[in-house]
Scaffold this motif. Structure first.
Motif, PDB file in Angstrom:
ATOM      1  N   GLY A  24      81.247  57.055  52.268  1.00 25.47           N
ATOM      2  CA  GLY A  24      81.512  57.255  50.842  1.00 25.47           C
ATOM      3  C   GLY A  24      82.751  56.516  50.377  1.00 25.47           C
ATOM      4  O   GLY A  24      83.197  56.682  49.236  1.00 25.47           O
ATOM      5  N   GLU A  25      83.298  55.654  51.252  1.00 30.04           N
ATOM      6  CA  GLU A  25      84.540  54.954  50.898  1.00 30.04           C
ATOM      7  C   GLU A  25      84.280  53.818  49.908  1.00 30.04           C
ATOM      8  O   GLU A  25      85.182  53.425  49.179  1.00 30.04           O
ATOM      9  N   ALA A  62      82.106  53.530  47.088  1.00 28.79           N
ATOM     10  CA  ALA A  62      82.174  53.942  45.675  1.00 28.79           C
ATOM     11  C   ALA A  62      83.545  54.545  45.364  1.00 28.79           C
ATOM     12  O   ALA A  62      84.086  54.366  44.265  1.00 28.79           O
ATOM     13  N   ARG A  80      77.215  54.880  44.240  1.00 26.26           N
ATOM     14  CA  ARG A  80      76.999  54.968  45.690  1.00 26.26           C
ATOM     15  C   ARG A  80      76.024  53.887  46.135  1.00 26.26           C
ATOM     16  O   ARG A  80      74.944  53.760  45.552  1.00 26.26           O
ATOM     17  N   SER A  81      76.381  53.142  47.184  1.00 25.45           N
ATOM     18  CA  SER A  81      75.564  52.013  47.632  1.00 25.45           C
ATOM     19  C   SER A  81      74.400  52.442  48.519  1.00 25.45           C
ATOM     20  O   SER A  81      73.539  51.644  48.857  1.00 25.45           O
ATOM     21  N   ARG A 101      82.302  48.284  59.291  1.00 29.53           N
ATOM     22  CA  ARG A 101      81.034  48.517  58.594  1.00 29.53           C
ATOM     23  C   ARG A 101      80.371  47.188  58.245  1.00 29.53           C
ATOM     24  O   ARG A 101      79.182  47.011  58.424  1.00 29.53           O
TER      25      ARG A 101
HETATM   26  P1  CMP Z   1      79.304  54.619  49.235  1.00 22.24           P
HETATM   27  O1  CMP Z   1      78.732  53.388  48.644  1.00 22.24           O
HETATM   28  O2  CMP Z   1      80.387  55.304  48.495  1.00 22.24           O
HETATM   29  O3  CMP Z   1      78.128  55.654  49.475  1.00 22.24           O
HETATM   30  C1  CMP Z   1      77.171  55.342  50.482  1.00 22.24           C
HETATM   31  C2  CMP Z   1      77.915  55.153  51.768  1.00 22.24           C
HETATM   32  O4  CMP Z   1      77.122  54.833  52.860  1.00 22.24           O
HETATM   33  C3  CMP Z   1      78.852  53.955  51.638  1.00 22.24           C
HETATM   34  O5  CMP Z   1      79.853  54.303  50.711  1.00 22.24           O
HETATM   35  C4  CMP Z   1      79.243  53.753  53.070  1.00 22.24           C
HETATM   36  O6  CMP Z   1      80.217  54.687  53.464  1.00 22.24           O
HETATM   37  C5  CMP Z   1      77.937  54.105  53.761  1.00 22.24           C
HETATM   38  N1  CMP Z   1      77.166  52.898  54.100  1.00 22.24           N
HETATM   39  C6  CMP Z   1      76.615  52.018  53.261  1.00 22.24           C
HETATM   40  N2  CMP Z   1      75.959  51.068  53.937  1.00 22.24           N
HETATM   41  C7  CMP Z   1      76.085  51.355  55.235  1.00 22.24           C
HETATM   42  C8  CMP Z   1      75.631  50.740  56.444  1.00 22.24           C
HETATM   43  N3  CMP Z   1      74.887  49.635  56.437  1.00 22.24           N
HETATM   44  N4  CMP Z   1      75.981  51.320  57.597  1.00 22.24           N
HETATM   45  C9  CMP Z   1      76.706  52.440  57.612  1.00 22.24           C
HETATM   46  N5  CMP Z   1      77.158  53.059  56.510  1.00 22.24           N
HETATM   47  C10 CMP Z   1      76.860  52.521  55.339  1.00 22.24           C
END
Ligand code: CMP
Length: 218
Positions: free
Chosen positions: A73-74, A76, A83-84, A124
């Motif tokens: 969640g870091e 967004a 959120r991605s 990541r």
């Molecule tokens: P966020 O976009 O805030 O919310 C979704 C979260 O999923 C994102 O932050 C990351 O922490 C995690 N995330 C997104 N893509 C990946 C990935 N390919 N592998 C692991 N974690 C992910």
């Protein structure tokens, strides 16, 4: 004990921990949807969190299963966008929630903490890059072999029982490697015949990691 906290000195750790709060999720409960707004990040105190993304065709791909100690969640939280990916509790989970304003305050007065967060993002990014390259350039058996080897290594870190037992269904494996359950089944059956793995009572036993390694490079 998670990455973002590990680097902090005691005062900063106390400060951040004092502002964070715990949230519990039951097994299978959604934590957030992809595309939703998010102002916080979470550290996993206990349990496993599954990160998924829906695909165009209405299926979903499993991006990661994150164990205790990991953070999510870091993205967004930092960029203020949506959120991605989606997050779901895979088991009962206890999450430590950190709000953006507190993390930003920490970053402002503690460059080491900021570096730690950047390291996390880099790790990541590297993993995503690796996975994308695998999906683009490797055939299904090699993708599956790599996924099993990774899952077995992670399971071995948590428990020393041999052979490593994985509770991954064939449909889940398919969603991890971007393939179909039928393809996964065909591959697993063949590896079972060759004694590399065994399928028993819903478990997947990794009998011969070295043998799988040979398939990972094809
Ligand atoms: P966020 O976009 O805030 O919310 C979704 C979260 O999923 C994102 O932050 C990351 O922490 C995690 N995330 C997104 N893509 C990946 C990935 N390919 N592998 C692991 N974690 C992910």
């Amino acid at each position: 004990d998670c990455l973002i906290f590990r680097s902090l000195n005691e005062a900063a750790r106390q400060e951040l921990a004092g502002r964070a709060y715990f949230k519990r999720f039951a097994s299978k409960e959604p934590i957030f949807q992809m595309g939703s707004p998010g102002q916080s990040m979470m550290a996993i105190a206990s349990g496993v969190v599954r990160i998924t993304a829906p695909t165009e065709s209405g299926r979903e791909i499993i991006l990661a299963d994150l164990p205790a100690g990991e953070v999510f969640g870091e993205v967004a939280m930092l960029d203020g966008k949506e959120r991605s990916a989606a997050a779901t509790a895979l088991t009962n989970c206890e999450l430590l929630v950190l709000e953006r304003r507190d993390v930003v305050a920490l970053i402002r007065h503690d460059p080491d903490a900021a570096l730690r967060l950047l390291e996390l993002l880099c790790a990541r990014l590297r993993r995503s890059e690796e996975r994308m390259t695998e999906i683009a350039f490797l055939e299904v058996p090699a993708r599956l072999a790599r996924t099993l080897i990774r899952a077995a290594a992670e399971a071995a870190e948590r428990s020393r029982v041999q052979p490593v037992k994985l509770s991954l269904a064939q449909g889940e494996l398919a969603r991890m490697i971007g393939s179909s359950r039928e393809n996964v089944n065909r591959c697993l059956k063949e590896w079972q015949r060759h004694g590399l793995i065994d399928l028993k009572d819903g478990w997947l036993l990794v009998l011969d990691p070295q043998g799988l390694e040979a398939h990972a490079h094809r």
